[in-house]
Write an enzyme that holds these catalytic residues in place. Sequence first.
Site, PDB file in Angstrom:
ATOM      1  N   GLU A 186      23.285   1.226 -11.530  1.00 23.25           N
ATOM      2  CA  GLU A 186      23.275   1.672 -12.786  1.00 23.25           C
ATOM      3  C   GLU A 186      23.745   0.693 -13.903  1.00 23.25           C
ATOM      4  OE1 GLU A 186      24.203   6.093 -12.307  1.00 23.25           O
ATOM      5  OE2 GLU A 186      26.013   4.878 -12.112  1.00 23.25           O
ATOM      6  N   LYS A 229      32.043  12.026  -4.215  1.00 23.31           N
ATOM      7  CA  LYS A 229      31.039  11.430  -4.412  1.00 23.31           C
ATOM      8  C   LYS A 229      31.062   9.746  -4.246  1.00 23.31           C
ATOM      9  CE  LYS A 229      28.330  12.113  -7.767  1.00 23.31           C
ATOM     10  NZ  LYS A 229      28.766  12.299  -8.989  1.00 23.31           N
ATOM     11  N   HIS A 236       3.423   7.976 -10.334  1.00 21.01           N
ATOM     12  CA  HIS A 236       4.065   8.989 -10.995  1.00 21.01           C
ATOM     13  C   HIS A 236       5.271   9.480 -10.361  1.00 21.01           C
ATOM     14  CE1 HIS A 236       0.004   9.029 -13.145  1.00 21.01           C
ATOM     15  NE2 HIS A 236      -0.469   8.726 -11.969  1.00 21.01           N
ATOM     16  N   SER A 287      34.161   8.906  -7.262  1.00 24.17           N
ATOM     17  CA  SER A 287      34.525   9.733  -8.601  1.00 24.17           C
ATOM     18  C   SER A 287      35.816   9.963  -8.833  1.00 24.17           C
ATOM     19  CB  SER A 287      33.504  11.119  -8.615  1.00 24.17           C
ATOM     20  OG  SER A 287      34.286  12.069  -9.693  1.00 24.17           O
ATOM     21  N   ASN A 338      29.194   6.965  -6.123  1.00 22.86           N
ATOM     22  CA  ASN A 338      28.273   6.529  -7.373  1.00 22.86           C
ATOM     23  C   ASN A 338      27.526   5.204  -7.213  1.00 22.86           C
ATOM     24  OD1 ASN A 338      28.815   9.356  -8.270  1.00 22.86           O
ATOM     25  ND2 ASN A 338      30.528   8.542  -9.372  1.00 22.86           N
TER      26      ASN A 338
END
Length: 445
Positions: free
Chosen positions: A271, A264, A137, A258, A266
């Site tokens: 992704e 940042k 979980h 970014s 990323n």
Amino acid sequence: MNASIDFDRRLARFDVRGSQAHARMLGRIGVLSADEVTRIVEGLAAVLGELERGELQLEARLEDIHMNVEARLTQLIGEAGAKLHTARSRNDQVALDLRLYARDAAEVLMARIDALEAALVGQARRTVDVIAPGYTHLQRAQPVRLGHHLLAYFEMLERDRGRLGDAARRAGESPLGAGALAASSFALDRSGVAAELGFHGVTHNSLDAVGDRDFAIELTAACALTATHLSRLGEELVLWASQEFGFARLPEGYCSGSSLMPQKVNPDIPELVRAKVGRVVGDLVTLLMVVKGLPLAYNKDLQETQEPLYDAVETTAQVLGVMAGLVRGLEFDAARLARAVDGGHLTATELADHLVGRGVPFRRAHDQSGAAVRRAIELGVELRALPLDELRAVAPEVGPDVGEWLDPARAADRRDVVGGPARGRVMDEIARAEALLAARLEPSQ
Ligand code: ARG
């Protein structure tokens, strides 16, 4: 809309191989002369050469790769070229080409799985002594070895590999000789063609041979599951690379800055890996929908099975390749992982097991351990830091050696069953995986 040349150009080398085998067979049964066979076989090789060098202009007017190749062949060698299509239809021709393509694609995908597996196993070996929180979980649950976590993906990929192999095996019957739908009046040597092309046999119903694309659907389904597994791994990498987890640093080339926020980094590539599964599952659904409801045998609808198949194969191959590089370059933060293991009372189950060893029925031991966790929370300490007298107050049967039980690494090592996170078991699995991968790299005699 009728033309498929923009995508079926991928079939060129399979089309040529299939046509060469067909021509040789027509020679063996006396339909073509030896000279004609030679001219066709060599002419086809020349056409393929032109195609590979980008010298041949493929024409939509000729609809598809089959007609383009044949037209060019006839231009090059004359009359003999016009005899190639004897005892054959584009229906069994495309069914053959697609089976050859599917078998070849499965090999490519399996090799890429091997490379990703090797990356995972390499990382598992490097991180076998790193203890990581295991989750359910997405809540910290029990300590495991990081290597154990990574090897879970090895297992998933092994099953994916098996499914690709199964799909390739079932695509391993030659449909050539099925003709348009009702086979051929020539005394074809179908088995000879099949053997030359590496098939294990021939199809046994001409309507089925030209009318189904289940082999393409099966391969795409195997791709969809592979992509699903990679999507999960992509998601874990996104999580691990986040400041919240901080378990791993992704290799620089797989991240982007970014355009607005200078600080940042990323995780773009994981992704994208996570997202690509959408395409592949879409391909699978498209294929199922195209084939459903078709009357036997061939229908032009079947041309629409090509693009989803290519997209599924190419997307999955890309994602596998990218993921192998990504996993190879991962750097884990062992200290950060250790801190995560040390927060959240991950050895509460061990305390219960310890009490069971001292004669407490499990259900009561579970309650006592729960009470100990609540007491630790009250005192603002981790369960393993709870003083012995505090432990005894809620669990009187606690033994003097309880400290050992609450150590995360020892907790993992106590789970010493096949498939468990104990160091020896993880090392066994690493060795098993390495042996498997090494055997695959050996040239088959
Ligand atoms: N491009 C076609 C396909 O993919 C080849 C077969 C054409 N056959 C036909 N009867 N028009 O299915």
